[in-house]
Scaffold this active site. Structure first.
Site, PDB file in Angstrom:
ATOM      1  N   ASN A  49       0.865  -1.185   0.000  1.00  0.00           N
ATOM      2  CA  ASN A  49       0.000   0.000   0.000  1.00  0.00           C
ATOM      3  C   ASN A  49       0.904   1.238   0.000  1.00  0.00           C
ATOM      4  O   ASN A  49       1.481   1.577   1.033  1.00  0.00           O
ATOM      5  CB  ASN A  49      -0.893  -0.040   1.256  1.00  0.00           C
ATOM      6  N   TRP A  50       0.997   1.864  -1.147  1.00  0.00           N
ATOM      7  CA  TRP A  50       1.914   3.017  -1.266  1.00  0.00           C
ATOM      8  C   TRP A  50       1.324   4.285  -0.652  1.00  0.00           C
ATOM      9  O   TRP A  50       2.002   5.296  -0.559  1.00  0.00           O
ATOM     10  CB  TRP A  50       2.272   3.255  -2.732  1.00  0.00           C
ATOM     11  N   LYS A  51       0.069   4.238  -0.276  1.00  0.00           N
ATOM     12  CA  LYS A  51      -0.617   5.397   0.322  1.00  0.00           C
ATOM     13  C   LYS A  51      -0.450   6.632  -0.576  1.00  0.00           C
ATOM     14  O   LYS A  51      -0.354   6.504  -1.789  1.00  0.00           O
ATOM     15  CB  LYS A  51      -0.104   5.646   1.739  1.00  0.00           C
ATOM     16  N   HIS A  81      -9.533   0.894   5.014  1.00  0.00           N
ATOM     17  CA  HIS A  81      -8.242   1.087   5.684  1.00  0.00           C
ATOM     18  C   HIS A  81      -8.449   2.021   6.877  1.00  0.00           C
ATOM     19  O   HIS A  81      -9.259   2.952   6.810  1.00  0.00           O
ATOM     20  CB  HIS A  81      -7.236   1.689   4.696  1.00  0.00           C
ATOM     21  N   GLU A 101      -6.853   4.415   7.949  1.00  0.00           N
ATOM     22  CA  GLU A 101      -6.664   5.850   7.659  1.00  0.00           C
ATOM     23  C   GLU A 101      -7.911   6.434   7.002  1.00  0.00           C
ATOM     24  O   GLU A 101      -8.237   7.606   7.200  1.00  0.00           O
ATOM     25  CB  GLU A 101      -5.406   6.042   6.793  1.00  0.00           C
ATOM     26  N   GLU A 160      -5.262  -5.201  10.734  1.00  0.00           N
ATOM     27  CA  GLU A 160      -4.278  -4.147  10.943  1.00  0.00           C
ATOM     28  C   GLU A 160      -4.575  -3.416  12.253  1.00  0.00           C
ATOM     29  O   GLU A 160      -5.393  -2.473  12.263  1.00  0.00           O
ATOM     30  CB  GLU A 160      -4.322  -3.148   9.793  1.00  0.00           C
ATOM     31  N   GLY A 197       2.355   2.187  10.806  1.00  0.00           N
ATOM     32  CA  GLY A 197       3.271   3.313  10.624  1.00  0.00           C
ATOM     33  C   GLY A 197       3.975   3.742  11.904  1.00  0.00           C
ATOM     34  O   GLY A 197       4.586   4.808  11.951  1.00  0.00           O
ATOM     35  N   SER A 199       3.440  -2.086  10.430  1.00  0.00           N
ATOM     36  CA  SER A 199       4.897  -2.045  10.623  1.00  0.00           C
ATOM     37  C   SER A 199       5.594  -3.350  10.219  1.00  0.00           C
ATOM     38  O   SER A 199       6.554  -3.783  10.858  1.00  0.00           O
ATOM     39  CB  SER A 199       5.236  -1.675  12.072  1.00  0.00           C
ATOM     40  N   GLY A 205       2.791  -1.168   4.327  1.00  0.00           N
ATOM     41  CA  GLY A 205       2.779   0.254   4.002  1.00  0.00           C
ATOM     42  C   GLY A 205       4.188   0.745   3.720  1.00  0.00           C
ATOM     43  O   GLY A 205       4.731   0.577   2.620  1.00  0.00           O
ATOM     44  N   GLY A 206       4.800   1.359   4.733  1.00  0.00           N
ATOM     45  CA  GLY A 206       6.104   2.009   4.565  1.00  0.00           C
ATOM     46  C   GLY A 206       7.151   1.163   3.839  1.00  0.00           C
ATOM     47  O   GLY A 206       7.844   1.656   2.941  1.00  0.00           O
TER      48      GLY A 206
HETATM   49  C1  PEP Z   1      -0.781   0.026   5.960  1.00  0.00           C
HETATM   50  O1  PEP Z   1      -0.802   1.114   5.463  1.00  0.00           O
HETATM   51  O2  PEP Z   1      -1.693  -0.755   5.696  1.00  0.00           O
HETATM   52  C2  PEP Z   1       0.307  -0.328   6.871  1.00  0.00           C
HETATM   53  C3  PEP Z   1       0.242  -1.472   7.493  1.00  0.00           C
HETATM   54  O3  PEP Z   1       1.322   0.587   7.020  1.00  0.00           O
HETATM   55  P1  PEP Z   1       2.764   0.311   7.683  1.00  0.00           P
HETATM   56  O4  PEP Z   1       3.285  -0.995   7.099  1.00  0.00           O
HETATM   57  O5  PEP Z   1       3.608   1.476   7.297  1.00  0.00           O
HETATM   58  O6  PEP Z   1       2.567   0.181   9.162  1.00  0.00           O
END
Ligand code: PEP
Length: 253
Positions: A9-11, A94, A96, A164, A170, A210, A231-232
């Site tokens: 997920n590049w957000k 999600h 967010e 999640e 994050g 994470s 994500g990251g």
């Molecule tokens: C996500 O955006 O779904 C996520 C899990 O982010 P991160 O891996 O950065 O915690």
């Protein structure tokens, strides 16, 4: 036998040219790996470009969100019909989106129905906040979100659920493998109540929060965890490839 699935997920990161550079940096290695489904979820504006670069390979494309209506006066929104020709997966609910854009279980549910109608494969996100976790409410929240997201949905032709925990997204503070496995086992039991044991056995559930190349093994070696929503770490080509590669190796056993 559930085929593991890793989605990046590049957000709201990467311009179109940065997205092209990122996918070019990982595409050959990703395409060469087998035994694990790999999905890239760039921003809407980069779906076409990334899609052209991965065309013909086994790497798949997903969107990060969508509206539930097929078309209409919803300025700035993107519909399931628009995504239908572009990508295979769509991330829905999600945290967010829930936190910053007020998405409720009811809205997520509308989107799940619309995605399935359009032939898109939803990745439905559920997870508890830190205060809910600390108050011992994880189970209550997860059951509510799973049931709410799937309310009135007949056994879906395609469904992935991503667990999640919001406190792990994050933050660099991932859940432990056994913690995530226990909650994912609860998700499977909840889905079994809706669609039966056979469906729940075949359902793929990812962990997200994470995930890195350094900790993916801890998650993917758990029996109920079928992959990760990343994500990251999905913005770093070598790290994302390593996450996919370790998943393929560990799940092949
Ligand atoms: C996500 O955006 O779904 C996520 C899990 O982010 P991160 O891996 O950065 O915690």
């Amino acid at each position: 036998m559930r085929i593991p699935i890793i989605a990046g997920n590049w957000k709201m990161n990467t311009t179109v040219s940065e997205a092209a550079d990122l996918v070019r940096a990982m595409q050959a290695q990703l395409a060469a790996l087998t035994g694990v489904e790999r999905v890239l979820c760039p921003p809407f504006v980069s779906l076409t470009t990334v899609g052209q670069i991965i065309r013909g390979s086994a790497v798949k494309l997903g969107a990060q969100n969508m509206h539930y209506e097929e078309k209409g006066a919803y300025t700035g929104e993107v519909s399931p019909l628009m995504l239908g020709g572009l990508c295979e997966y769509v991330i829905l609910g999600h945290s967010e989106r829930r936190q910053y854009f007020g998405e409720t279980d009811e809205l997520v549910n509308r989107k799940v129905k619309a995605a399935l109608k359009a032939g898109l494969k939803p990745i439905v996100c559920v997870g508890e906040r830190l205060d809910e976790n600390e108050a011992g409410k994880t189970e209550e929240v997860i059951v509510r979100e799973v049931r709410g997201g799937l309310s009135g949905v007949e056994a879906p032709t395609s469904l992935v659920i991503a667990y999640e925990p919001i406190w792990a997204i994050g933050t660099g503070k991932a859940a432990t493998g056994p913690q995530a496995n226990a909650t994912i086992s609860l998700i499977r039991r909840t889905v079994a109540q809706l669609y039966g044991d056979g469906f729940a056995e075949g359902l793929r559930v990812q962990y997200g929060g994470s995930v890195t190349a350094a900790n993916i093994a801890e998650f993917i070696s758990q029996p109920h965890i079928d992959g990760a929503l990343v994500g990251g770490a999905s913005l770093k080509a070598a790290e994302f490839v390593s996450i996919v590669e370790q998943t393929a190796r560990i799940k092949k056993g």
